[in-house]
Structure formats: C-alpha cells, structure tokens
Design a protein around this motif. Structure first.
Motif: not given
Length: 175
Positions: A118-121, A125-128, A145-150, A162-168
């Motif tokens: 997976p790509k590194a986030v 970033s402010p979202m991270y 959690l980020i790797i799983r979403q990727q 990031l929006e998805k994991v934060i929202g979840d």
C-alpha cells in the motif's frame, strides 16, 4: 416502575442497535466475499481459456505434423519414381518435422497472490493528524486501518482513504 420500564426499553434499544450494526458488518463481509469469489471465477475462466488456446495450438501442430509426414512420403515416392537415390538428393537437409511448440501454463493452485504494497499516506497532512488525534496518538492502529482501507479500495486516493477511515471511526463512536 416507570424507571425500570425506561431502563428496559433503553437496554432493548441498545441491543437492537448493536444487532443492526452486526448485521451491517455481516452484509459488508458478505459483499467482500462475493467480490472475491467473482474475481476467483474470472481467474479460473481465464485459465480455462488459456488451456483451450493451448489445446488448439497442439491440435494445429499435430495436423501440421501429419501434413508434413504426408509431404515427406510424397517426396520419397517422387524420388523413387524418378530413380533418384534419397541419400544423394539432398545430403545437407534432413526432412524432419519441426519441434513442438513449448508452452508452459502456470498452475493456479500453486500460484499465490503477491500482496501489493500500500501507498504511504502523508503523516504531515492535517487529515492524518486529525485521525491520529481521534485514536489518541496510536499510530499502529492508524496504519492498520489505513492499510485495510487501501486494500479494500486500491483505486482510491489518499485523501479519500483518510476521509473514509475518519468517517468510519466517527460513525462507530456514535453508535
């Protein structure tokens, strides 16, 4: 008595919400499983097509080999008819069929899917940083959690992930 009834209703409502959440996760896992089965079936279909193509090539090779053998027989008959010694006709060229084509098809059962990295986030970033704050600074959980979403959404961009994991995470904390 009303307090007990209110508490019982609250507990029933809470259990109903938990059951609804569990059913939602079951539906999601069923969807993921169905997608995996579909991908597997496509791979098997592709493998079967490759085998069918390979069989066609082998059949064509066998037909051409038979035609070549017939040509050799006719050639030898012509040599005999004209009284030409076969060994003197073409000493430098041997008449033999060409070698069979060499194809090797991979064994699907033996193949193992190599997981893509997976790509590194961006951790700047402010979202991270918001996501990390929601997890009380637990980077291990954040990365997991980020790797799983990727893995679930390989075609999506980092911001979407990031929006998805934060929202979840926010959604799960509300439930």
């Amino acid at each position: 008595m009303e307090i007990l009834l209110t508490i019982a209703l609250f507990i029933a409502f809470f259990l109903l919400l938990r059951q609804e959440k569990a059913l939602g996760k079951y539906a999601q896992s069923t969807t993921l499983f169905t997608q995996a089965v579909d991908k597997y079936q496509k791979a098997v279909d592709g493998y079967e097509e490759a085998i069918a193509g390979y069989r066609e090539v082998i059949a064509k090779y066998q037909q051409e080999t038979e035609l070549f053998k017939q040509d050799i027989t006719e050639y030898e008959l012509l040599l005999k008819e004209h009284g030409i010694d076969k060994s003197k006709a073409e000493p430098t060229r041997q008449l033999t069929p060409p070698p069979p084509p060499q194809f090797t098809l991979p064994d699907l059962k033996a193949m193992r899917r190599q997981p893509s990295k997976p790509k590194a986030v961006s951790k700047n970033s402010p979202m991270y940083k918001e996501f990390l704050h929601l997890l009380n600074g637990n980077e291990e959980t954040a990365n997991r959690l980020i790797i799983r979403q990727q893995q679930l959404n390989p075609d999506k961009l980092d911001n979407w992930i990031l929006e998805k994991v934060i929202g979840d995470l926010k959604r799960d904390r509300r439930a």
